[in-house]
Design a protein around this motif. Structure first.
Motif, PDB file in Angstrom:
ATOM      1  N   SER A 251       0.744  -1.214  -0.035  1.00 17.32           N
ATOM      2  CA  SER A 251      -0.102   0.078  -0.117  1.00 17.32           C
ATOM      3  C   SER A 251       0.886   1.260   0.028  1.00 17.32           C
ATOM      4  O   SER A 251       0.389   2.129  -0.658  1.00 17.32           O
ATOM      5  CB  SER A 251      -0.836   0.057   1.551  1.00 17.32           C
ATOM      6  N   THR A 252       2.025   1.313   0.658  1.00 16.01           N
ATOM      7  CA  THR A 252       2.976   2.368   0.822  1.00 16.01           C
ATOM      8  C   THR A 252       3.907   2.410  -0.195  1.00 16.01           C
ATOM      9  O   THR A 252       4.674   3.207  -0.250  1.00 16.01           O
ATOM     10  CB  THR A 252       3.349   2.609   2.181  1.00 16.01           C
ATOM     11  N   GLU A 253       4.343   1.081  -0.854  1.00 20.63           N
ATOM     12  CA  GLU A 253       5.406   0.970  -1.890  1.00 20.63           C
ATOM     13  C   GLU A 253       6.816   0.740  -1.233  1.00 20.63           C
ATOM     14  O   GLU A 253       7.823   1.261  -1.605  1.00 20.63           O
ATOM     15  CB  GLU A 253       5.137   1.736  -3.000  1.00 20.63           C
ATOM     16  N   ASN A 254       6.676   0.706   0.148  1.00 20.03           N
ATOM     17  CA  ASN A 254       7.844   0.686   0.799  1.00 20.03           C
ATOM     18  C   ASN A 254       8.394  -0.839   0.857  1.00 20.03           C
ATOM     19  O   ASN A 254       7.759  -1.618   0.730  1.00 20.03           O
ATOM     20  CB  ASN A 254       7.841   1.009   2.552  1.00 20.03           C
TER      21      ASN A 254
ATOM     22  N   PRO B 234       0.304   6.352  -3.687  1.00 23.59           N
ATOM     23  CA  PRO B 234       1.490   6.870  -2.863  1.00 23.59           C
ATOM     24  C   PRO B 234       2.480   7.461  -3.880  1.00 23.59           C
ATOM     25  O   PRO B 234       2.522   7.057  -5.120  1.00 23.59           O
ATOM     26  CB  PRO B 234       1.930   5.612  -2.147  1.00 23.59           C
TER      27      PRO B 234
ATOM     28  N   ILE C 200       9.046   7.140  -3.722  1.00 25.05           N
ATOM     29  CA  ILE C 200      10.021   7.167  -2.626  1.00 25.05           C
ATOM     30  C   ILE C 200      11.249   6.976  -3.104  1.00 25.05           C
ATOM     31  O   ILE C 200      11.524   6.169  -3.431  1.00 25.05           O
ATOM     32  CB  ILE C 200       9.478   6.352  -1.406  1.00 25.05           C
TER      33      ILE C 200
ATOM     34  N   THR D  41       2.746   8.356   3.821  1.00 26.76           N
ATOM     35  CA  THR D  41       1.943   7.351   2.922  1.00 26.76           C
ATOM     36  C   THR D  41       1.196   6.499   3.754  1.00 26.76           C
ATOM     37  O   THR D  41       0.596   5.608   3.559  1.00 26.76           O
ATOM     38  CB  THR D  41       3.121   6.434   2.327  1.00 26.76           C
TER      39      THR D  41
ATOM     40  N   PHE E 229      -2.364   5.553   3.021  1.00 27.07           N
ATOM     41  CA  PHE E 229      -2.503   4.320   2.149  1.00 27.07           C
ATOM     42  C   PHE E 229      -2.652   3.121   3.073  1.00 27.07           C
ATOM     43  O   PHE E 229      -3.446   2.162   2.591  1.00 27.07           O
ATOM     44  CB  PHE E 229      -1.662   4.411   0.800  1.00 27.07           C
ATOM     45  N   ALA E 230      -1.456   3.238   3.750  1.00 25.09           N
ATOM     46  CA  ALA E 230      -1.497   1.885   4.560  1.00 25.09           C
ATOM     47  C   ALA E 230      -2.835   1.829   5.388  1.00 25.09           C
ATOM     48  O   ALA E 230      -3.362   0.542   5.747  1.00 25.09           O
ATOM     49  CB  ALA E 230      -0.335   1.912   5.678  1.00 25.09           C
TER      50      ALA E 230
ATOM     51  N   ALA F 286      -5.505   0.352   3.202  1.00 29.23           N
ATOM     52  CA  ALA F 286      -5.386  -1.249   2.938  1.00 29.23           C
ATOM     53  C   ALA F 286      -5.665  -2.198   4.069  1.00 29.23           C
ATOM     54  O   ALA F 286      -6.426  -3.010   4.196  1.00 29.23           O
ATOM     55  CB  ALA F 286      -3.869  -1.302   2.432  1.00 29.23           C
TER      56      ALA F 286
END
Lengths: 520, 610
Positions: A275-278, B571, B574, B585, B588-589, B592
């Motif tokens: 979801s955060t693309e981390n 998002p 990064i 972000t 977004f977390a 989800a």
């Protein structure tokens, strides 16, 4: 120990395995109907054939627009700059070494020397890890779970964990999503979606599909209620990480909040928070990469196979790992029992199935994988000759992929025949299994497709009520579903019924994402 | 309650001892690089090591004092400016500048050579009386000191701007050593690169302003300038490779030590802490999880408690059993009630906050929102809507073309009920906004189609034409006067501009503490899912409707929030930087994990929910 000699002989040529009932596989003519009692179970599962010829091949192989333009001589510096941007340092060296300008003799020799040094170093690296010298397409073909990844029309297959919906990745780099409840078949295409090696649906979610591509991981957010057949590429999230391509394997955490991706080139496997693309790289040198991932259904452990003769089992709480060297070759495939206490795996170069048991998982053993000391051989799949009425059949060899059904009662192994002997063939062997109180592996039978069809990929339906349902993708492009009807001995696992999931998906979650698909 | 901060303090002490050890180690390495072994035992170097330890200690005290688990996000540039000149931040900057200077002094002393002392005997023997040796200013030393101060100040500024005081909690649990090892290469690389930029900036600053501190130092300390050496505020003076190299090295050393201090603090502070669910002794009652959740401890402890709740709900069947247990005399499910109540409170607070924010956005003229009553109605009917969405979907689709058309028609043709009902459909944003704008603007232009641009200028033109005798002046003067009469003063507009909230920043600010809600969601949903098999007394059953209701309400509101026109649905990219930007972000977390939580409960209970 179970061996192939205990198996019933394969069905007669021309017959197709239809279903299992009363502990015996029934084969017959392809158009034969199921017994009436079972018919409604399979009524809406799409059986389809996607022949290779119907897929449109790439109109052009190169993915740049360069050949479309008239050749134009640029200055060397400009070309070098372009090469730097496109390929990197090696490109610049190559450009300089092949330059036609006469006055730069010393630079040309210098760069060709440097280039030679680069090649030498990379070949040295490649001799340590031979798979690194493969081009990425060959690498995917080598490590994919599909038998003939490069040649067959179906490259990857994935069942949705909660509903009767599956995705099929095809040779032309498109993905089709089939749903039993709807006639629309969304076709997913994306600029970066090339050479799909694997796919995985996000658990506990309506419709999110992760796709392992050549250069990145794509995460498609599909809307189950949408009527659109071509979701735009805006619905796809691109997860890319430098040095992490090609991606050959993906695994979602069963609880749905993390995605693991692995590449044979990268020694680290990545934990993505999608979801955060981390992402967090889990670095572990040795092995030269990660080829195959399998997350245990209870979410506690992850199998990570490497291209060399070692594999690792990570525990998914503190992310420590146990290292398992194998004797012969790399670990080709593996699957977990439903409670995560037993891992079955196979090794390249040996035609046996190993079993590895793990101590019962509880939260108090933080940071311990808890594997037993040695792996034991539970099945011998070496080549066996069956004398049948129609001649002799030779079956046996290495296992290419292996799946265990969600109830833990059936195990399917895709056995690749010996390539030297032409009469040995690729076949799917099905075992009956029991995990508790003692592990048991009993023969069940061989699956046979249409004449000339060889199995490519196998997958179990995640929530089939009356037993287990195995989906087999054949080399002819046919996708067939073979049900095994039995009464589960275990406590019924509460796999979701499709209806509440569908209802919820349309209510709270997914209908809200419609702007992605709307015509506006 | 006391022992929880105590354990935190213990953690921090532990971490300080680690830092001291590591700092001496770094000093060893550094001086080993710079000096030969012979000079190792000189008193200067030992003093430097002590001094450096003190510097590290002070830096880590500042880390401990300034950390925050909820980042403070300045919503406008003016707010950022306000933060920079806030006394707390000024102290931070000044202390960091001094610390930077101390580090640079240590580096200069340990480097030896031409950098070691501030004052040197003059090389030029221009004085007639040779007996009195004049002392001259060593500008190299001064340059190093100044650059150290500059770097320290710069670190402090970046600390503020990048929200480095924010403690991001990791997405996976890992041992401290592994986390440290994982972050180290990036840290070293970033420090090296950043130091390069700093050296460049220091050179530029020194080129322009270098004469001020030089003159000041030399007058106050009565030092002469050495006429034989190039002054450093000239190009030739600055192009001294050895000087640049040593400045860079000093910067790398400074940044690495400080960043490592910061990193270690982050790792130690965010480590998972184990809270007991049920007290074994009477005096431990204050430290157990339900108590902490329901009281108002420091925020970090609340965060750690929620993280622990999430971990126990996921990994620990034994502790889950304690949550589901009944109290011994009385048989009340106190643990579960306390935990679920707090989680639900958190979630409904977030719902309230989001509704408020959406209403604020509506009054800003960005979007038209349905009234709260309507919202409540739609929320209450959300469950029955669940089974009809396919139909409503079709309806809104049918609505769409008519809406687009109607925006081209005169306004009267558009009934307000139409407007209200069509909101919430995904097709609302652009066309509807414009309509809302027309509605708000009670201008004589109504009825005809106007671009927003023209509409904004509308009132201005209106006043100008009513401006009496100006009408007879030449149009040029009219325009000129008009500009001045209608436009506010320059400073005012500038302030207005700066104060205008950046939409992205204000959204980030709303979700800045969303990590708490994410854990509450995960913990709650996992406990509920586990209760299906593990809850022997059925304590969860009673709260299940409330939980489902809260989650679905929140889902509705969050969905609505993501449909605001200025909220991006994806998002941002990064870049691989050292600074953690995960707070950007979080929303977004949250979205989800909210979906996952709802699905987790519904898939576990399946048909039983009907």
């Amino acid at each position: 120990m179970c061996s192939l000699a205990l198996f019933p002989p394969p069905p007669a040529p021309g017959d197709v395995t239809l279903y299992e009932c009363h502990n015996a596989l029934v084969s017959g003519h392809i158009y034969e109907k199921l017994p009436l009692a079972f018919q409604d179970q399979l009524a809406d599962l799409p059986v389809l054939t996607i022949p290779k010829e119907t897929l449109k091949a790439h109109s052009r192989l190169e993915h740049s627009t360069k050949p479309a333009f008239i050749h134009h001589q640029e200055t060397l510096w400009k070309r070098c700059l372009n090469a730097w941007r496109d390929v990197g340092m090696c490109g610049v060296l190559n450009e300089v070494a092949n330059a036609e300008e006469a006055d730069l003799q010393w630079m040309k020799t210098g760069s060709s020397w440097a280039l030679a040094l680069c090649h030498w170093v990379s070949s040295l690296h490649g001799s340590l890890f031979p798979h690194l010298s493969l081009c990425s397409e060959d690498m995917i073909a080598e490590f994919s779970q599909a038998v003939d990844w490069a040649g067959c029309s179906i490259r990857a297959f994935a069942w949705h964990p909660h509903t009767s919906k599956f995705a099929v990745a095809l040779l032309d780099d498109s993905i089709r999503v089939y749903n039993t409840n709807s006639a629309t078949v969304p076709i997913l295409k994306h600029r970066l979606q090339r050479n799909v090696a694997s796919m995985a649906w996000k658990p506990l979610c309506a419709s999110i599909l992760a796709v392992a591509c050549q250069s990145c991981v794509l995460v498609w957010h599909l809307d189950p209620t949408s009527l659109s057949t071509r979701p735009s590429s805006g619905c796809a999230q691109v997860l890319a990480y430098p040095g992490h391509s090609p991606v050959t394997s993906l695994a979602w955490a069963p609880s749905g909040e993390m995605l693991l991706s692995a590449s044979p080139v990268d020694t680290a496997m990545l934990v993505w928070d999608v979801s955060t693309e981390n992402c967090v790289p889990l670095q572990w040198f040795g092995g030269g990469g990660v080829t195959y991932l399998a997350w245990s259904p209870d979410g506690s452990k992850v199998l990570a196979a490497t291209p060399s003769a070692v594999f690792r089992v990570w525990e998914a709480q503190m992310w420590t790992c146990e290292r398992w060297p194998t004797i012969k070759g790399r670990c080709q495939t593996g699957c977990w029992s439903p409670d995560g206490s037993r891992l079955l795996f196979t090794v390249l170069g040996e035609s046996v199935i190993y079993s590895l048991s793990f101590s019962e998982y509880s939260g108090e053993m933080q940071g311990q994988v808890g594997g037993s000391k040695t792996a034991s051989i539970v099945a011998d799949l070496s080549e066996t000759t069956f004398e049948t009425l129609y001649g002799e059949a030779r079956i046996g060899g290495e296992v290419h992929s292996m799946v265990w059904d969600p109830s833990g009662e059936r195990l399917a192994a895709l056995i690749r025949g010996n390539p030297e002997t032409p009469e040995s063939r690729t076949i799917v062997a099905v075992f009956r299994t029991r995990n508790s109180p003692v592990f048991e592996l009993l023969p069940c039978g061989f699956l046979q497709g249409e004449p000339g069809a060889q199995p490519q990929l196998i997958a179990f339906h995640p929530c089939f009520k009356k037993g287990a349902l195995l989906t087999v993708c054949w080399s002819t492009g046919r996708i067939s579903h073979i049900p095994f009807f039995f009464v589960s001995a275990q406590v019924p696992c509460f796999s979701p019924s499709p209806s509440p999931v569908v209802a919820l998906s349309s209510s709270s979650a997914s209908v809200r994402e419609q702007p992605l698909f709307s015509e506006l | 309650m006391h022992s929880v901060p105590r354990c935190l303090i213990l953690n921090i002490c532990y971490y300080h001892s680690f830092i001291l050890y590591y700092c001496t180690f770094m000093n060893n390495v550094f001086s080993f690089i710079l000096d030969s072994f012979n000079d190792w035992y000189t008193s200067y170097v030992i003093f430097c090591i002590l001094l450096m330890s003190v510097v590290i200690l002070i830096i880590s005290i500042f880390n401990v004092e300034f950390y925050a688990v909820v980042p403070s996000i300045p919503c406008s540039r003016l707010a950022l400016l306000g933060k920079i000149i806030h006394p707390r931040q000024v102290i931070h900057s000044v202390v960091h500048a001094i610390m930077g200077m101390l580090v640079a002094w240590c580096a200069a002393v340990m480097t030896k050579g031409k950098f070691q002392f501030l004052a040197l005997p003059c090389t030029a023997s221009e004085s007639l009386d040779g007996a009195v040796q004049h002392m001259c200013l060593n500008e190299y030393h001064l340059f190093l000191l100044l650059s150290g101060a500059f770097m320290g100040y710069n670190y402090s500024l970046l600390y503020l701007v990048n929200n480095m005081n924010y403690l991001p909690f990791p997405i996976i649990q890992q041992y401290k050593y592994l986390r440290f090892r994982r972050s180290l290469p990036l840290l070293v690389k970033r420090s090296c690169v950043e130091s390069l930029y700093l050296v460049r900036n220091v050179c530029v600053a020194h080129y322009f302003f270098g004469y001020i501190p030089r003159a000041w130092i030399s007058t106050t300390m009565d030092l002469h300038t050495d006429s034989k050496l190039h002054p450093l505020d000239t190009l030739t003076g600055l192009l001294d490779l050895s000087l640049l190299y040593h400045t860079w090295l000093c910067g790398v050393f400074l940044l690495i030590t400080w960043h490592v201090t910061w990193l270690l603090f982050k790792i130690y502070a965010t480590e998972a802490h184990h809270f007991p669910v049920q007290p074994t002794f009477a005096e431990e009652t204050d430290q157990c999880l339900p108590k902490i959740l329901n009281s108002n401890p420091p925020l970090i402890i609340k965060f750690l408690a929620l993280q622990d709740l999430m971990l126990l709900s996921q990994y620990s069947p034994i502790r889950r059993q304690e949550v589901f247990s009944l109290s011994q005399p009385g048989g009340h499910p106190h643990n579960w009630t306390a935990i679920s109540k707090e989680c639900l409170n958190l979630l409904s607070d977030l719902t309230q906050k989001l509704i408020m924010q959406q209403e604020a956005a509506a009054t800003n003229g960005r979007v038209k929102q349905p009234s709260t009553g309507e919202l409540g109605r739609s929320l209450s009917s959300s469950e029955e809507m669940a089974f009809q969405t396919q139909r409503s979907n079709v309806i809104s689709r049918a609505h769409m073309p008519s809406l687009v058309k109607s925006s081209l028609l005169p306004l009267k043709a558009l009934s307000t009920s139409d407007l209200g009902s069509s909101f919430g459909s995904p097709f609302s944003s652009p066309a509807l906004n414009r309509k809302a704008g027309i509605l708000d603007l009670n201008s004589p232009w109504h009825g005809s189609v106007q671009s927003p641009h023209v509409m904004r200028r509308g009132p201005k033109l209106w006043t100008s034409s009513s401006g009496g005798d100006l009408r007879f002046q030449s149009p040029l003067i009219l325009l000129f006067v008009l500009e001045y009469s209608t436009q506010p003063s320059f400073i005012y507009t500038w302030l207005q501009n700066k104060q205008e909230q950046h939409p992205e920043a204000s959204i980030q600010a709303v979700f800045s503490d969303a990590q708490m809600h994410i854990w509450a969601l995960e913990g709650l949903s996992r406990l509920v899912a586990a209760s299906f098999t593990e809850d022997r007394f059925g304590v969860v059953q009673t709260t299940l409707p409330v939980i489902l209701n809260t989650l679905l309400t929140l889902q509705e509101v969050v969905d609505k929030h993501f449909k605001l026109p200025h909220a991006s649905s994806k998002p941002p990219r990064i870049s691989g930087s050292l600074m953690d930007t995960s707070y950007k972000t979080l929303r977004f977390a949250l979205r989800a994990s909210l979906k996952t939580a709802i699905y987790r409960i519904t898939t576990t209970f399946g048909e039983h929910l009907k």
